[in-house]
Design an enzyme around this catalytic site. Structure first.
Site, mmCIF file in Angstrom:
data_model
loop_
_atom_site.group_PDB
_atom_site.id
_atom_site.type_symbol
_atom_site.label_atom_id
_atom_site.label_comp_id
_atom_site.label_asym_id
_atom_site.label_seq_id
_atom_site.Cartn_x
_atom_site.Cartn_y
_atom_site.Cartn_z
ATOM 1 N N SER A 1 0.843 -1.190 0.000
ATOM 2 C CA SER A 1 0.000 0.000 0.000
ATOM 3 C C SER A 1 0.878 1.240 0.000
ATOM 4 O O SER A 1 1.941 1.267 0.631
ATOM 5 C CB SER A 1 -0.903 0.028 1.238
ATOM 6 O OG SER A 1 -1.553 1.277 1.358
ATOM 7 N N TYR B 1 -2.578 1.022 10.276
ATOM 8 C CA TYR B 1 -2.614 0.434 8.937
ATOM 9 C C TYR B 1 -1.301 0.701 8.207
ATOM 10 O O TYR B 1 -0.687 -0.211 7.643
ATOM 11 C CB TYR B 1 -3.784 1.019 8.156
ATOM 12 C CG TYR B 1 -3.802 0.636 6.698
ATOM 13 C CD1 TYR B 1 -4.200 -0.630 6.293
ATOM 14 C CD2 TYR B 1 -3.432 1.556 5.715
ATOM 15 C CE1 TYR B 1 -4.223 -0.984 4.950
ATOM 16 C CE2 TYR B 1 -3.454 1.214 4.374
ATOM 17 C CZ TYR B 1 -3.850 -0.058 3.993
ATOM 18 O OH TYR B 1 -3.864 -0.398 2.665
#
Length: 221
Positions: free
Chosen positions: A126, A139
């Site tokens: 990501s 995250y």
């Protein structure tokens, strides 16, 4: 993303095994995909549990004779709180889904790929892994750890004919993301199917010279 990757490989004639947690979700995927999912089978497993993953991997090798390609699309998102407002349960969830699952998977498959003398691994990372993710620090940190894990794995298997790479999406076009950001410009978001094509290429002979890379797949975001 997992659905798009499974269908891309199935289209090319690969024998695809997908992991899932909910039977109904897997059944829905097969039903909706119809003929596009020919050759796709499933395995119910908690991908954060080493023994369960090892059992599935051993079963694949026993029944199919080899395990050539592994694409790690396992992950989850949690956000909306600042670090000092977070709780340990959220930290555990993010590290389990975004970091531990990749470790468990790599630990199970690398010895097999070394023995068979070939293998391709692609991790879905990501853009958040590069930091500056206010409200989504857990995250971001777990994705950063996963990126470092697979980058280090690539260095560790240089002596073997095993390719290890990551693709790095930002926001991509899913119903959940549209619901979360109703005012966004969806046209600028890459589609899961487009990212799946990059993953497919990374698992081809033509991409053998690509190893230890983190390929940005941001679209126009």
């Amino acid at each position: 993303m997992g659905r798009a990757v499974a269908l891309a490989f199935a289209r090319e004639g690969a024998r695809v095994i997908v992991t899932y947690r909910r039977q109904a979700e897997f059944d829905s995927f097969i039903s909706q995909s119809k003929s596009k999912a020919n050759g796709v089978t499933g395995a119910a497993v908690d991908a954060t549990e080493g023994n369960e993953v090892a059992r599935v991997v051993e079963g694949v090798v026993a029944s199919r004779g080899a395990l050539d390609i592994v694409v790690n699309t396992i992950g989850g998102y949690h956000g909306g709180k600042r670090i000092w407002e977070e709780d340990p349960a959220s930290y555990d969830q993010m590290t389990a889904l975004n970091l531990k699952a990749g470790f468990v998977l790599a630990r199970a498959v690398i010895p097999i790929m070394i023995r068979q003398g070939r293998g391709w691994i692609v991790n879905v990372a990501s853009r958040a892994a590069y930091g500056q993710s206010p409200g989504a620090a857990l995250y971001a940190a777990s994705k950063a750890g996963a990126l470092a894990l697979f980058d280090s794995l690539a260095a560790e298997v240089k002596a073997y004919p095993i390719s290890v790479n990551s693709v790095v999406p930002s926001i991509f076009d899913t119903p959940a993301n549209r619901q979360a950001m109703p005012a966004a410009d969806y046209a600028s978001w890459p589609k899961p199917e487009e990212i799946a094509e990059v993953i497919l290429f990374l698992c081809s002979q033509q991409a053998r010279v690509i190893h230890g890379a983190a390929i940005p797949v941001y679209g126009r975001t």
